[in-house]
Design a protein around this motif. Structure first.
Motif, PDB file in Angstrom:
ATOM      1  N   LYS A  25      -0.470  -5.485 -11.623  1.00  0.00           N
ATOM      2  CA  LYS A  25       0.519  -5.729 -10.764  1.00  0.00           C
ATOM      3  C   LYS A  25       1.411  -7.163 -10.670  1.00  0.00           C
TER       4      LYS A  25
ATOM      5  N   ALA B   4      -3.949  -1.983  -3.967  1.00  0.00           N
ATOM      6  CA  ALA B   4      -3.304  -3.619  -3.071  1.00  0.00           C
ATOM      7  C   ALA B   4      -4.049  -4.600  -2.310  1.00  0.00           C
TER       8      ALA B   4
ATOM      9  N   LYS C 262       0.795  -1.364   0.254  1.00  0.00           N
ATOM     10  CA  LYS C 262       0.354   0.251  -0.169  1.00  0.00           C
ATOM     11  C   LYS C 262       0.948   1.354  -0.372  1.00  0.00           C
TER      12      LYS C 262
END
Length: 266
Positions: free
Chosen positions: A244, A212, A130
């Motif tokens: 990601k 996230a 994060k």
């Protein structure tokens, strides 16, 4: 640890009459594990901005197709893509009598390396989990004011000249292209490319948390929904691409046929 990719690109017209943003994630035609993500925010009156953004995408795709992988400098490829797009956009003025411009942010993904470049105020964010690791610095008037200490980052969010750019593709001046890369990658890293129609509604922590906590596709949907709500009927075009890096699951062994008993041999 093996790493897999979870990626998604998305956009929304917002409350504008025309979609002048362009976004794409392109896999390399011949090299496994190589891909290019691009966000271009076009400007320049009716259809002019869209044509400029399309030129950015077209030039980037052409350069990706000719990219030689480890034998070629990725930063040079990205910079050449932007400068070539700048030249083509500038030349198009004489053909369509418009004033086209575009921002651009590009990310080149290779095994063990991510390289990016930008011109204008379309951004790239690099998160680890994060937490923000790094983001691009806009080529804009308010970012100049922040860098020189004349206003705070909070004041920049509502500054009346926050949309004034100091660099773009297609203008009279040679574009400013900023480049960077990271070679220490791990599962949990995430990269977000987006136009100002999206990033203007989120601080770094909220953006990193939403990315996230969700898949790339889910995060795109949530971010667009929240941006649309917060625009309150006055939203710009918005585009984003999320890449990601996630831990790859080990391949599962096929189950034995029914009635088959696996025996060990001493």
């Amino acid at each position: 640890m093996a790493i897999a990719i979870d990626a998604c690109a998305a956009q929304h017209q917002g409350d504008r009459k025309e979609q002048q943003d362009r976004v794409v994630i392109l896999p390399h035609a011949r090299r496994r594990g190589v891909a290019l993500a691009v966000v271009a925010d076009g400007m320049g009156g009716h259809t002019g901005g869209a044509l400029a953004a399309e030129q950015v995408i077209h030039t980037a795709k052409t350069n990706l197709d000719h990219f030689a992988g480890p034998d070629e400098c990725p930063k040079r490829m990205l910079e050449n893509s932007m400068r070539e797009a700048h030249t083509m956009i500038k030349a198009s003025r004489f053909m369509n009598e418009k004033d086209p411009h575009s921002t651009a942010v590009m990310l080149l993904l290779q095994p063990g390396r991510v390289t990016w470049g930008h011109c204008g105020d379309s951004r790239l964010y690099h998160f680890r989990g994060k937490q923000l690791v790094q983001r691009t610095v806009d080529h804009s008037y308010v970012e100049h004011l922040v860098a020189t200490g004349k206003i705070t980052p909070q004041q920049a969010l509502t500054h009346p000249n926050r949309n004034v750019l100091l660099a773009s593709l297609g203008g009279q001046d040679e574009p400013k292209v900023s480049l960077d890369e990271v070679t220490e990658l791990c599962a949990g890293d995430a990269f977000v490319l987006c136009s100002d129609g999206l990033w203007g509604y989120f601080d770094d922590l909220e953006l990193g948390t939403l990315v996230a906590d969700n898949t790339a596709r889910q995060a795109c949907e949530i971010l667009i929904d929240k941006a649309r709500q917060r625009a309150n009927g006055g939203g710009d075009n918005l585009s984003l691409a999320i890449i990601k890096l996630i831990e790859a699951l080990p391949p599962t062994k096929p189950a034995p046929p029914a009635g088959f008993v696996r025996r060990s041999v001493a």
